[in-house]
Design a protein around this motif. Structure first.
Motif, PDB file in Angstrom:
ATOM      1  N   GLN A 248      -7.080  11.167   3.029  1.00  0.00           N
ATOM      2  CA  GLN A 248      -6.946  11.956   4.252  1.00  0.00           C
ATOM      3  C   GLN A 248      -7.464  13.380   4.053  1.00  0.00           C
TER       4      GLN A 248
ATOM      5  N   ASN B  19       0.649   5.906  -1.772  1.00  0.00           N
ATOM      6  CA  ASN B  19       0.953   7.068  -0.950  1.00  0.00           C
ATOM      7  C   ASN B  19       0.086   8.263  -1.329  1.00  0.00           C
TER       8      ASN B  19
ATOM      9  N   SER C 165       0.829  -1.212   0.000  1.00  0.00           N
ATOM     10  CA  SER C 165       0.000   0.000   0.000  1.00  0.00           C
ATOM     11  C   SER C 165       0.857   1.253   0.000  1.00  0.00           C
ATOM     12  N   THR C 166       2.053   1.175   0.638  1.00  0.00           N
ATOM     13  CA  THR C 166       2.932   2.339   0.674  1.00  0.00           C
ATOM     14  C   THR C 166       3.531   2.623  -0.691  1.00  0.00           C
TER      15      THR C 166
ATOM     16  N   SER D 157      -2.746   8.196  -3.075  1.00  0.00           N
ATOM     17  CA  SER D 157      -4.172   7.937  -2.862  1.00  0.00           C
ATOM     18  C   SER D 157      -4.527   8.039  -1.384  1.00  0.00           C
ATOM     19  N   ASP D 158      -3.614   7.599  -0.495  1.00  0.00           N
ATOM     20  CA  ASP D 158      -3.863   7.705   0.940  1.00  0.00           C
ATOM     21  C   ASP D 158      -3.904   9.168   1.375  1.00  0.00           C
TER      22      ASP D 158
ATOM     23  N   ARG E 102      -9.707   3.265   4.412  1.00  0.00           N
ATOM     24  CA  ARG E 102      -8.297   3.606   4.641  1.00  0.00           C
ATOM     25  C   ARG E 102      -7.627   2.649   5.621  1.00  0.00           C
TER      26      ARG E 102
END
Length: 411
Positions: A164, A157, A152-153, A159-160, A213
């Motif tokens: 947020q 990154n 996921s990282t 998209s996260d 998330r």
């Protein structure tokens, strides 16, 4: 893991005739700590553990690692995993050959999403106890989470960060509607209902984004189901749905408080990811040990404060029954919600979970005041408490299933 899992008695208590000696004070502190743990006063137990550690002398280092171990476990019960990890590291420094210290460290690092450190700690614990199958399983679980985090990282990154930012944008109107609802002096029931509905809609959107998330796309597996059911934010979704039936100021406040901590924590992380470190520190400073801890994560006491509000909301719903705005359906559904959350804590081994602690404190207060009145008041309360306790008992798998024609109860 329960803080009472370690045996503090035989290794730490040394018999001496002088009652004023440091060892006697040390023993008294240990006894007080055990009492605090038994009545689920974990914050007081933390203080007693620290006093016992300070009271120990260089000659008594044989059992001090047990104190640090139990202090770490107590912090875990309070969801303060940063302090738990620090206590576990102190335990390892005192006795580096004891596997349980590394086990505590591994769990705390896992909860802090530091999976490399978690794997390393569990591997060291397995090295010291090669026959412990549980450590092998925990290593495997930590490595799986590490791979998922790496994937996921590397791919998410941006998209996260986008999620947020969207969350922050959704939280702002949610807090606006919530504050307007809580501070409104208008007696127009229809207008208040509209504010309540607007708050709940924003809350549900934010909850869905947070769910994606934290847990990703839903999976139909037992492991995934157990993981989300232990997530307090997922459990609170049920309370949000209950608010569609009718509004309640205390329920709204209990939902807003954890989200406020999440808002501040997310804002700090977004600012840091945008390399605005100085501004992030200015935002973080007034909220440290209030809404967030020193790592920028939501402060562990916020969940307990929210649980106190949830239990208090039940009291307000009962009092409202005496007014024209009584809402029996809201009361029944909210009781079902609290019952379900209490049983989830039982099923997942969280007998010292936030809701258990809140009800325990309430029980102590009611028992105290009931004991001051006529005897029939205390007798009636104890009878009611036993009846309610039966409603949150986990069914025994060895017992035969009840008849479909048996009487059904609401609680």
């Amino acid at each position: 893991m329960s803080p009472l899992s370690n045996n503090l008695g035989p290794k730490l208590i040394k018999k001496k005739s002088d009652p004023t000696s440091p060892t006697s004070i040390f023993d008294i502190l240990l006894l007080l700590t055990k009492i605090d743990l038994l009545i689920i006063r974990y914050q007081e137990a933390v203080k007693q553990f620290k006093l016992a550690i300070e009271a120990s002398t260089e000659k008594e280092t044989e059992g001090v690692h047990l104190l640090f171990s139990n202090l770490s476990a107590t912090y875990q019960q309070l969801d303060d995993f940063s302090s738990g990890a620090s206590s576990a590291e102190s335990c390892i420094q005192v006795k580096p050959t004891w596997a349980k210290g590394y086990s505590h460290l591994g769990l705390c690092k896992y909860k802090l999403n530091l999976f490399d450190d978690s794997v390393a700690a569990y591997k060291k614990a397995l090295e010291l106890e090669p026959s412990n199958v549980q450590y092998r399983e925990l290593i495997s679980l930590s490595e799986k989470r590490k791979k998922g985090q790496t994937a996921s990282t590397s791919s998410g990154n941006k998209s996260d960060l986008l999620i947020q930012c969207v969350l922050l944008c959704v939280w702002c109107p949610m807090f606006m509607f919530g504050v307007v609802y809580l501070t409104s002096l208008r007696g127009d029931a229809m207008w208040l209902h509209q504010q309540n509905k607007s708050f709940v809609k924003c809350y549900l959107v934010a909850a869905c984004l947070s769910f994606y998330r934290n847990h990703g796309v839903p999976k139909f597996s037992k492991e995934f189901f157990m993981r989300i059911m232990m997530d307090k934010s997922v459990q609170r979704l049920m309370a949000a749905f209950v608010l569609f039936v009718g509004g309640n100021f205390v329920i709204v406040a209990s939902l807003m408080l954890p989200e406020l901590a999440n808002f501040v924590s997310t804002l700090i992380k977004v600012l840091r990811s945008m390399k605005l470190t100085t501004f992030a520190q200015k935002v973080e400073k007034p909220f440290v040990d209030v809404l967030v801890d020193r790592t920028g994560s939501p402060y562990f006491k916020v969940a307990q404060m929210a649980a106190h509000l949830e239990v208090g909301a039940l009291g307000t719903l009962l009092l409202v029954l005496l007014t024209p705005r009584r809402n029996f359906l809201l009361l029944i559904l909210y009781c079902q919600y609290l019952q379900l959350r209490y049983m989830i804590e039982n099923m997942t081994g969280q007998n010292s979970g936030v809701l258990h602690v809140s009800f325990s404190i309430l029980d102590q207060r009611i028992s105290y005041f009931a004991s001051k009145g006529p005897s029939f008041v205390l007798t009636g309360y104890q009878f009611t408490k036993k009846m309610l306790a039966k409603q949150v008992q986990i069914p025994d798998a060895n017992q035969p299933a009840p008849s479909p024609f048996s009487r059904c109860t609401v609680m």
